[in-house]
Design a protein around this motif. Structure first.
Motif, short mmCIF file in Angstrom:
data_model
loop_
_atom_site.label_atom_id
_atom_site.label_comp_id
_atom_site.label_asym_id
_atom_site.label_seq_id
_atom_site.Cartn_x
_atom_site.Cartn_y
_atom_site.Cartn_z
N THR A 16 0.85 -1.19 0.00
CA THR A 16 0.00 0.00 0.00
C THR A 16 0.89 1.24 0.00
OG1 THR A 16 -0.18 0.27 2.41
CG2 THR A 16 -1.72 -1.27 1.34
N GLY A 17 0.37 2.32 -0.56
CA GLY A 17 1.22 3.50 -0.74
C GLY A 17 2.32 3.21 -1.74
N GLY A 18 2.06 2.29 -2.66
CA GLY A 18 3.11 1.81 -3.55
C GLY A 18 3.38 2.67 -4.77
N ALA A 19 2.63 3.76 -4.94
CA ALA A 19 2.79 4.57 -6.14
C ALA A 19 3.85 5.65 -6.00
CB ALA A 19 1.46 5.22 -6.52
N GLN A 20 4.34 5.89 -4.78
CA GLN A 20 5.37 6.92 -4.59
C GLN A 20 6.09 6.69 -3.26
OE1 GLN A 20 3.39 10.76 -4.40
NE2 GLN A 20 2.85 10.49 -2.25
N GLY A 21 7.13 7.46 -3.04
CA GLY A 21 7.81 7.48 -1.75
C GLY A 21 8.32 6.14 -1.28
N VAL A 22 8.11 5.85 0.00
CA VAL A 22 8.64 4.63 0.60
C VAL A 22 8.09 3.38 -0.07
CG1 VAL A 22 8.74 3.27 2.73
CG2 VAL A 22 9.07 5.75 2.82
N GLY A 23 6.79 3.35 -0.31
CA GLY A 23 6.19 2.17 -0.92
C GLY A 23 6.77 1.85 -2.27
N LEU A 24 6.94 2.87 -3.12
CA LEU A 24 7.50 2.65 -4.45
C LEU A 24 8.97 2.23 -4.36
CD1 LEU A 24 7.26 2.68 -7.50
CD2 LEU A 24 7.65 5.16 -7.46
N ALA A 25 9.71 2.81 -3.43
CA ALA A 25 11.11 2.44 -3.25
C ALA A 25 11.24 0.98 -2.85
CB ALA A 25 11.76 3.34 -2.20
N ILE A 26 10.35 0.52 -1.99
CA ILE A 26 10.37 -0.89 -1.60
C ILE A 26 10.03 -1.78 -2.78
CG2 ILE A 26 9.27 -2.63 -0.13
CD1 ILE A 26 8.96 -0.42 2.01
N ALA A 27 9.06 -1.35 -3.58
CA ALA A 27 8.71 -2.12 -4.78
C ALA A 27 9.92 -2.24 -5.71
CB ALA A 27 7.54 -1.45 -5.50
N HIS A 28 10.62 -1.14 -5.93
CA HIS A 28 11.83 -1.16 -6.76
C HIS A 28 12.85 -2.15 -6.21
CE1 HIS A 28 11.77 1.83 -10.04
NE2 HIS A 28 10.83 2.43 -9.31
N GLN A 29 13.03 -2.13 -4.89
CA GLN A 29 14.02 -3.01 -4.27
C GLN A 29 13.64 -4.48 -4.45
OE1 GLN A 29 16.81 -1.74 -2.74
NE2 GLN A 29 17.63 -3.83 -2.46
N LEU A 30 12.37 -4.79 -4.26
CA LEU A 30 11.93 -6.17 -4.42
C LEU A 30 12.14 -6.65 -5.86
CD1 LEU A 30 8.60 -6.26 -2.35
CD2 LEU A 30 10.88 -7.03 -1.65
N VAL A 31 11.80 -5.80 -6.82
CA VAL A 31 11.99 -6.17 -8.22
C VAL A 31 13.48 -6.37 -8.52
CG1 VAL A 31 11.78 -5.37 -10.61
CG2 VAL A 31 9.85 -5.14 -9.04
N ALA A 32 14.33 -5.50 -7.97
CA ALA A 32 15.77 -5.63 -8.18
C ALA A 32 16.30 -6.94 -7.59
CB ALA A 32 16.50 -4.45 -7.53
N GLU A 33 15.59 -7.47 -6.62
CA GLU A 33 16.01 -8.72 -5.98
C GLU A 33 15.19 -9.91 -6.48
OE1 GLU A 33 16.33 -8.36 -1.72
OE2 GLU A 33 17.36 -6.45 -1.86
N GLY A 34 14.59 -9.77 -7.65
CA GLY A 34 13.99 -10.91 -8.32
C GLY A 34 12.49 -11.03 -8.27
N CYS A 35 11.81 -10.16 -7.51
CA CYS A 35 10.35 -10.25 -7.41
C CYS A 35 9.72 -9.90 -8.76
CB CYS A 35 9.82 -9.32 -6.33
SG CYS A 35 8.02 -9.35 -6.15
N ARG A 36 8.81 -10.74 -9.21
CA ARG A 36 8.14 -10.51 -10.49
C ARG A 36 6.63 -10.41 -10.34
NH1 ARG A 36 12.28 -8.97 -11.13
NH2 ARG A 36 13.88 -9.46 -12.67
N ARG A 37 6.13 -10.50 -9.11
CA ARG A 37 4.69 -10.45 -8.87
C ARG A 37 4.39 -9.41 -7.79
NH1 ARG A 37 3.04 -16.42 -7.45
NH2 ARG A 37 5.05 -16.34 -6.39
N LEU A 38 3.77 -8.32 -8.20
CA LEU A 38 3.51 -7.21 -7.29
C LEU A 38 2.14 -6.60 -7.55
CD1 LEU A 38 6.85 -5.18 -7.38
CD2 LEU A 38 5.75 -5.97 -5.29
N VAL A 39 1.45 -6.28 -6.47
CA VAL A 39 0.26 -5.44 -6.54
C VAL A 39 0.52 -4.20 -5.71
CG1 VAL A 39 -2.14 -5.18 -5.79
CG2 VAL A 39 -1.44 -7.24 -7.02
N LEU A 40 0.42 -3.04 -6.34
CA LEU A 40 0.56 -1.77 -5.66
C LEU A 40 -0.82 -1.18 -5.45
CD1 LEU A 40 3.44 -0.16 -7.77
CD2 LEU A 40 3.63 -1.77 -5.86
N ALA A 41 -1.04 -0.55 -4.29
CA ALA A 41 -2.33 0.05 -4.02
C ALA A 41 -2.13 1.48 -3.54
CB ALA A 41 -3.08 -0.75 -2.95
N GLY A 42 -3.04 2.36 -3.96
CA GLY A 42 -2.95 3.76 -3.55
C GLY A 42 -4.14 4.54 -4.06
N ARG A 43 -4.13 5.84 -3.76
CA ARG A 43 -5.28 6.68 -4.12
C ARG A 43 -5.21 7.24 -5.52
NH1 ARG A 43 -5.16 11.08 0.50
NH2 ARG A 43 -2.96 10.95 -0.09
#
Length: 264
Positions: A16-43
């Protein structure tokens, strides 16, 4: 320690909060470490679309789901949608929050309710949905809640906000304790003052900040910077990964100022 480029190869995450800031940074990190399945949620659907495009270029299979954190049914439904989209969900990051200002004397009942609905009730029911799903899968999985140094006290104008983050801190430990025998881990990160788009908007809206406020603020910090999302993201990724082992119920201070310390 696992190969960092593959550590999250099997991870299916909701942020959640994945479209910017901390949430998006964590998403980037997970993808860089091999994650290929993500759902981001936000307003903000527009920001969500940009985030999805960014992560898709890096190889992530990402979907953005609009989410009103004050809608309990939507919070519960998010996990269900993610399971349909990803096949399963084994990592949850609660990064979205309301940071509106309010002292003890000027916080209205409406602001109090909005603060707790967004910062406590929403993570509660998101974790409820996540844990229910993990139990159907035989357990396992990891949750990271993004809190704040305000858990320790907070400024006078963050009275309701600090209270809400304190409640989420207790909830983090409660969830960790309740489901440790199911191998569902729940930890939290407590960042200090952060350099995010949301903080820029907050400084301008509530504190009259002008261009250059960030540079002035960072010059006064012990380490010459505010907390950076991309730096925090590495810690979040670790907590979500098997490398964290049995670590659960931890509230990790992430700041350059030490709670309880006083000027010499």
């Amino acid at each position: 320690m696992s190969d960092l480029n593959k550590r999250h190869a099997s991870t299916a995450a909701v942020i959640t909060g994945g479209a910017q800031g901390v949430g998006l940074a964590i998403a980037h990190q997970l993808v860089a470490e091999g994650c290929r399945r993500l759902v981001l949620a936000g307003r903000d659907a527009e920001k969500g679309a940009r985030a999805v495009a960014e992560l898709a270029e890096l190889g992530g299979k990402v979907r953005f789901v609009p989410l009103d954190l004050q809608d309990v049914d939507a919070c519960l439904g998010l996990i269900e949608k993610a399971v349909v989209e990803l096949g399963t969900v084994d990592a949850l990051v609660n990064a979205a929050a309301l940071g509106a200002r309010g002292t003890l004397l000027d916080t209205s009942p409406e602001l109090w309710d909005e603060m707790f609905a967004t910062n406590v009730r929403a993570p509660f029911f998101l974790m409820q949905g996540f844990v229910k799903h993990r139990l159907t899968q035989g357990g396992g999985g990891a949750i990271v809640n993004i809190l704040s140094q305000c858990v320790h006290c907070g400024q006078s104008y963050l009275s309701a906000y600090s209270a809400s983050k304190g409640a989420l801190a207790t909830l983090t430990k409660n969830v960790a304790n309740a489901y440790r025998f199911d191998r569902i881990r729940c930890n939290a990160i407590l960042p200090g003052w952060m350099d995010t788009p949301g903080e820029d908007a907050t400084q301008r809206r509530y504190h009259g900040a002008t261009d250059g406020w960030l540079e002035r603020a960072e010059a006064a910090q012990p380490m010459g910077q505010l907390c950076k999302p991309h730096q925090l993201a590495g810690l979040a990724s670790y907590l979500l990964s098997p490398d964290a082992g049995v670590m659960t119920g931890a509230l990790i201070d992430y700041d350059q100022n030490v709670p309880g310390a006083y000027p010499e």
